[in-house]
Design an enzyme around this catalytic site. Structure first.
Site, mmCIF file in Angstrom:
data_model
loop_
_atom_site.group_PDB
_atom_site.id
_atom_site.type_symbol
_atom_site.label_atom_id
_atom_site.label_comp_id
_atom_site.label_asym_id
_atom_site.label_seq_id
_atom_site.Cartn_x
_atom_site.Cartn_y
_atom_site.Cartn_z
ATOM 1 N N LYS A 137 37.813 76.191 49.327
ATOM 2 C CA LYS A 137 38.938 76.925 49.919
ATOM 3 C C LYS A 137 38.543 77.554 51.248
ATOM 4 O O LYS A 137 39.110 78.560 51.662
ATOM 5 C CB LYS A 137 39.420 78.016 48.953
ATOM 6 C CG LYS A 137 39.978 77.476 47.657
ATOM 7 C CD LYS A 137 40.408 78.624 46.771
ATOM 8 C CE LYS A 137 40.873 78.144 45.425
ATOM 9 N NZ LYS A 137 41.255 79.255 44.547
ATOM 10 N N CYS A 138 37.588 76.977 51.918
ATOM 11 C CA CYS A 138 37.026 77.517 53.161
ATOM 12 C C CYS A 138 37.568 76.738 54.355
ATOM 13 O O CYS A 138 37.877 75.553 54.249
ATOM 14 C CB CYS A 138 35.497 77.389 53.086
ATOM 15 S SG CYS A 138 34.613 77.919 54.562
#
Length: 157
Positions: A34-35
């Site tokens: 989720k970066c």
């Protein structure tokens, strides 16, 4: 102590020794799905496919230390395989900093310095390890994998 004395655990819970990679060139990466740097999985996979036959291995270690990972290593691996076609080894979720840091990341950070000291500042910090187990280089989150392909080629030569 060397990198080859450290045990790690695959996403499915299978533990093994880093000694399995003795004689290979490794790129060890703390990852997160989720970066903002998650698209680097595409370049990591491209390098893995290009140089795997020459003894190059990318090792992904998901970490939620920066609050950008899925609940488990197997969920992270499934997402990476589905979204980015990742085929390189994925591992269980680990901590990369602090007293609870995984021994592999303790070793890597003790033997290298980043831009702001030895601790890992964010996801997608990358460590290039030579065939002899020595750390060749450390790259930050913003360093795209293809930007240091020449270093990988030199290590493989």
């Amino acid at each position: 102590m060397s990198i080859y004395t450290i045990d790690v655990t695959q996403e499915d819970g299978t533990a093994y020794s880093m000694a399995e990679y003795e004689g290979k060139v490794l790129l060890i990466v703390n990852t997160a799905t989720k970066c903002g740097f998650t698209p680097q999985f595409e370049e990591l996979e491209a390098l893995y496919k290009k140089y795997e036959a020459q003894g190059f291995v990318v090792l992904s270690f998901p970490s939620d230390q920066f609050k950008q990972e899925l609940a488990t290593g197997s969920e992270a691996a499934a997402a990476c395989r589905l979204d980015y076609g990742v085929t390189f080894p994925m591992h269980e979720l680990v901590k990369v900093n602090g007293s609870e840091a995984h021994p592999l990341f303790q070793y890597l950070t003790e033997h290298t310095k980043g831009f702001l000291g030895s601790s890992i500042k964010w996801n997608f910090t990358k460590f290039l390890v030579g065939r002899d187990g020595e750390i060749i280089a450390r790259y930050g989150s913003k360093d795209k994998p293809l930007s240091f392909e020449d270093d990988i080629k030199k290590a493989l030569a």
